[in-house]
Design a protein around this motif. Structure first.
Motif, mmCIF file in Angstrom:
data_model
loop_
_atom_site.group_PDB
_atom_site.id
_atom_site.type_symbol
_atom_site.label_atom_id
_atom_site.label_comp_id
_atom_site.label_asym_id
_atom_site.label_seq_id
_atom_site.Cartn_x
_atom_site.Cartn_y
_atom_site.Cartn_z
ATOM 1 N N GLY A 143 0.813 -1.217 0.000
ATOM 2 C CA GLY A 143 0.000 0.000 0.000
ATOM 3 C C GLY A 143 0.839 1.256 0.000
ATOM 4 O O GLY A 143 0.619 2.173 -0.802
ATOM 5 N N LEU A 144 1.838 1.289 0.892
ATOM 6 C CA LEU A 144 2.700 2.467 0.968
ATOM 7 C C LEU A 144 3.565 2.616 -0.281
ATOM 8 O O LEU A 144 3.766 3.724 -0.784
ATOM 9 C CB LEU A 144 3.586 2.401 2.214
ATOM 10 C CG LEU A 144 2.874 2.653 3.541
ATOM 11 C CD1 LEU A 144 3.842 2.460 4.705
ATOM 12 C CD2 LEU A 144 2.262 4.053 3.584
ATOM 13 N N MET A 145 4.062 1.494 -0.785
ATOM 14 C CA MET A 145 4.866 1.554 -2.011
ATOM 15 C C MET A 145 4.019 2.041 -3.176
ATOM 16 O O MET A 145 4.490 2.823 -4.008
ATOM 17 C CB MET A 145 5.463 0.183 -2.325
ATOM 18 C CG MET A 145 6.215 0.143 -3.647
ATOM 19 S SD MET A 145 7.587 1.318 -3.712
ATOM 20 C CE MET A 145 8.899 0.278 -3.143
ATOM 21 N N GLY A 146 2.767 1.607 -3.218
ATOM 22 C CA GLY A 146 1.863 2.073 -4.271
ATOM 23 C C GLY A 146 1.658 3.577 -4.216
ATOM 24 O O GLY A 146 1.688 4.261 -5.238
ATOM 25 N N ILE A 147 1.460 4.106 -3.007
ATOM 26 C CA ILE A 147 1.297 5.556 -2.843
ATOM 27 C C ILE A 147 2.568 6.286 -3.263
ATOM 28 O O ILE A 147 2.522 7.309 -3.956
ATOM 29 C CB ILE A 147 0.922 5.902 -1.389
ATOM 30 C CG1 ILE A 147 -0.480 5.387 -1.070
ATOM 31 C CG2 ILE A 147 1.000 7.417 -1.155
ATOM 32 C CD1 ILE A 147 -0.844 5.464 0.395
ATOM 33 N N ALA A 148 3.714 5.749 -2.874
ATOM 34 C CA ALA A 148 4.994 6.381 -3.226
ATOM 35 C C ALA A 148 5.201 6.400 -4.737
ATOM 36 O O ALA A 148 5.561 7.437 -5.321
ATOM 37 C CB ALA A 148 6.146 5.653 -2.537
ATOM 38 N N ALA A 149 4.962 5.259 -5.379
ATOM 39 C CA ALA A 149 5.162 5.165 -6.826
ATOM 40 C C ALA A 149 4.204 6.100 -7.570
ATOM 41 O O ALA A 149 4.605 6.806 -8.509
ATOM 42 C CB ALA A 149 4.971 3.722 -7.278
ATOM 43 N N TRP A 150 2.946 6.100 -7.140
ATOM 44 C CA TRP A 150 1.954 6.961 -7.786
ATOM 45 C C TRP A 150 2.311 8.430 -7.572
ATOM 46 O O TRP A 150 2.233 9.245 -8.486
ATOM 47 C CB TRP A 150 0.562 6.652 -7.238
ATOM 48 C CG TRP A 150 -0.551 7.441 -7.867
ATOM 49 C CD1 TRP A 150 -0.612 7.931 -9.141
ATOM 50 C CD2 TRP A 150 -1.778 7.826 -7.241
ATOM 51 N NE1 TRP A 150 -1.800 8.600 -9.352
ATOM 52 C CE2 TRP A 150 -2.538 8.537 -8.200
ATOM 53 C CE3 TRP A 150 -2.306 7.632 -5.966
ATOM 54 C CZ2 TRP A 150 -3.794 9.065 -7.919
ATOM 55 C CZ3 TRP A 150 -3.571 8.150 -5.701
ATOM 56 C CH2 TRP A 150 -4.295 8.853 -6.657
ATOM 57 N N SER A 151 2.729 8.772 -6.365
ATOM 58 C CA SER A 151 3.088 10.158 -6.067
ATOM 59 C C SER A 151 4.231 10.647 -6.947
ATOM 60 O O SER A 151 4.211 11.787 -7.445
ATOM 61 C CB SER A 151 3.483 10.302 -4.590
ATOM 62 O OG SER A 151 2.403 9.992 -3.749
ATOM 63 N N ILE A 152 5.225 9.803 -7.144
ATOM 64 C CA ILE A 152 6.369 10.200 -7.970
ATOM 65 C C ILE A 152 5.935 10.402 -9.420
ATOM 66 O O ILE A 152 6.237 11.426 -10.038
ATOM 67 C CB ILE A 152 7.503 9.162 -7.861
ATOM 68 C CG1 ILE A 152 8.116 9.212 -6.462
ATOM 69 C CG2 ILE A 152 8.572 9.409 -8.931
ATOM 70 C CD1 ILE A 152 9.061 8.074 -6.163
ATOM 71 N N ALA A 153 5.203 9.436 -9.972
ATOM 72 C CA ALA A 153 4.783 9.546 -11.375
ATOM 73 C C ALA A 153 3.804 10.703 -11.567
ATOM 74 O O ALA A 153 3.934 11.500 -12.509
ATOM 75 C CB ALA A 153 4.153 8.230 -11.830
ATOM 76 N N HIS A 154 2.836 10.815 -10.661
ATOM 77 C CA HIS A 154 1.826 11.869 -10.796
ATOM 78 C C HIS A 154 2.454 13.253 -10.578
ATOM 79 O O HIS A 154 2.158 14.207 -11.320
ATOM 80 C CB HIS A 154 0.686 11.649 -9.801
ATOM 81 C CG HIS A 154 -0.464 12.570 -10.016
ATOM 82 N ND1 HIS A 154 -1.453 12.323 -10.952
ATOM 83 C CD2 HIS A 154 -0.787 13.760 -9.437
ATOM 84 C CE1 HIS A 154 -2.335 13.310 -10.932
ATOM 85 N NE2 HIS A 154 -1.951 14.193 -10.023
ATOM 86 N N GLY A 155 3.322 13.348 -9.591
ATOM 87 C CA GLY A 155 3.984 14.623 -9.343
ATOM 88 C C GLY A 155 4.839 15.062 -10.509
ATOM 89 O O GLY A 155 4.799 16.227 -10.927
#
Length: 197
Positions: free
Chosen positions: A138-150
């Motif tokens: 879950g946390l890795m998913g948020i991190a990965a999404w945050s990097i790509a989306h940001g």
């Protein structure tokens, strides 16, 4: 509706295309069904036949965006490439991208939208599940999404024009993720000049 409306062909697609053009150049707030009808060459009431109102039109755009995102992510072989494909989607579909992440613009409980969003979410999660223990996924998913989306958001808003320059944005993103997830020696500083003019 006029005879012209009935024989327009794919009226729904024509209105969506016109709406995406407006959003790309002027943002979602500039949308008007009457203006879109004029652009599509149909009666002013024709768009309401397919979308009912502005919110319905934006819901259709968000739904299409999530479907396109899911399809784009499905071709990615691993987590890093899912991030690259996310950036590719944002650059290739900037109007969809603008609408998708502003749920106040559309009907967030629309069943078709929810199904499309679930497909895109599943594709995002698939890259994380392959390489992360379940308790950390879950946390890795948020991190990965945050990097790509940001990265995608900064790119589209031209905040990365100087740091990226003439380089390919996808290659810059690959390099960014390589640097971000590489173990750094204590005291090292990565990308200190990113925000500098």
């Amino acid at each position: 509706m006029s005879e012209r409306t009935y024989h327009h062909g794919d009226l729904r697609r024509a209105v969506l295309t016109a709406a995406l053009d407006v959003i790309r150049t002027d943002g979602p707030s500039a949308l008007s069904l009457r203006d879109l009808a004029r652009r599509a060459g149909v009666s002013h009431a024709a768009p309401a036949h397919h979308f009912k109102d502005r919110s319905g039109l934006l819901t259709a755009i968000a739904t299409e965006g999530y479907d396109l995102l899911a399809a784009t992510l499905a071709d990615a072989p691993d987590l890093r490439e899912r991030g690259v494909h996310y950036v590719r989607f944002a650059v290739g579909h900037p109007a969809h991208f603008q609408v998708m992440f502003q749920p106040d613009l559309y009907r967030p409980d629309d069943p078709e939208l929810l199904a499309a969003k679930a497909r895109a979410t599943e594709e995002l999660r698939a890259g994380v599940a392959d390489r992360t223990p379940a308790e950390d996924a879950g946390l890795m998913g948020i991190a990965a999404w945050s990097i790509a989306h940001g990265f995608a958001t900064l790119l589209l808003s031209h905040n990365l024009d100087r740091p990226v320059g003439d380089r390919d944005a996808e290659e810059v993103f690959r390099a960014l993720t390589g640097v971000t997830f590489r173990t750094q020696p204590a005291g090292s500083r990565v990308g200190d000049d990113t925000m500098q003019e």
